[in-house]
Enzyme design. Sequence first.
Site, PDB file in Angstrom:
ATOM      1  N   CYS A  92      21.095 -58.492   8.558  1.00 46.57           N
ATOM      2  CA  CYS A  92      19.830 -56.851   9.055  1.00 46.57           C
ATOM      3  C   CYS A  92      19.928 -56.091   8.176  1.00 46.57           C
ATOM      4  O   CYS A  92      21.403 -55.549   7.344  1.00 46.57           O
ATOM      5  CB  CYS A  92      20.842 -55.735   9.878  1.00 46.57           C
ATOM      6  SG  CYS A  92      20.302 -55.019  10.540  1.00 46.57           S
ATOM      7  N   CYS A  95      21.251 -52.638   8.371  1.00 49.02           N
ATOM      8  CA  CYS A  95      22.414 -52.313   8.651  1.00 49.02           C
ATOM      9  C   CYS A  95      23.243 -52.563   7.048  1.00 49.02           C
ATOM     10  O   CYS A  95      23.684 -51.587   7.490  1.00 49.02           O
ATOM     11  CB  CYS A  95      23.472 -53.525   9.031  1.00 49.02           C
ATOM     12  SG  CYS A  95      22.749 -53.990  10.869  1.00 49.02           S
TER      13      CYS A  95
END
Length: 322
Positions: A92, A95
């Site tokens: 991700c 993230c």
Amino acid sequence: MQPTRPGRPDPRAQAQQAQLAASLAGAVDLAAVKARSEAAARAQTAPPPSTAAPAGAPGSAVVDVTEATFQTEVLDRSFQVPVVLDLWAEWCGPCKQLSPVLERLAAEGGGSWVLAKVDVDANPALAQGLRVQGIPAVKAVWQGQLVAEFTGAIPEEQARQFVTELVRATTGGAVPGGAEGEDDGLEDPRLDAAEAALERGDLEAAEAAYAAILQAEPDHPVAGLALSQVQLIRRAEDAGPDAVARADAAPDDVEAQTRAADFQLGTGDVEGAFGRLVDTVRRTAGDDRDRARQHLVELFAIVGDADPRVVAARRQLMAALY
């Protein structure tokens, strides 16, 4: 459920009541007060979070959390300080933008809150239980309850505001081990009688004990919700398993609909209970509509405003009303 004569309990009725009570307790967390007290006790004996501990280690202000350590590092710890969950994955990109920001803010917090990092790929059961629909997802936990959340990477200024408001609304910035704060009510010895009644399945005695606490202290931090939960259990038991069929056969009977909703909520069908009352609001008017709406709002309070099912049902209720 058939009543039994004093002194001559009906084993079949007792078994049915025990089965229903167990189902209800699991659905609405009737033992939440006892669990909260136990978690609070564990938190009191645990060392406070420390910025000196290596990041990712247990007890650190930044900790890696797994399914095995979630109870200790998130739920128990949240009785010391607020815990911010950072749900992420290696693949991700956003993230990797948000996580370092949160880690830096946690270090600056000096132990006033804990950042608990959860790899959703390595801990799918946690992700499912927390109803993660996209990452990065950030969820704040205080005293075992989800109190705030957001999804997606946000600028550092917004992230700082999020944690600042969280700390201000919970502990006011107090760090465990410092000056003692106001008693939160979890060690209240008056709760012992109510919890003992719950353990032996005496809902009437538990209700009376919680009501007595509230009569003496209307703003008690635990007894109000506990009383509502016990009252729901008693209403659901009184309604019985046939409540749903009776309500389905009488769609315009508001009393039947509320009794069925109590039974559904108590036995775990939260969406069904909410949907039933939203539909009742939609097709009724005047006093009937207000009764259905008010009962639904009371059920919202039992489940908790932060629960996603409550959030969704509130939107449905607004659409039904307007």
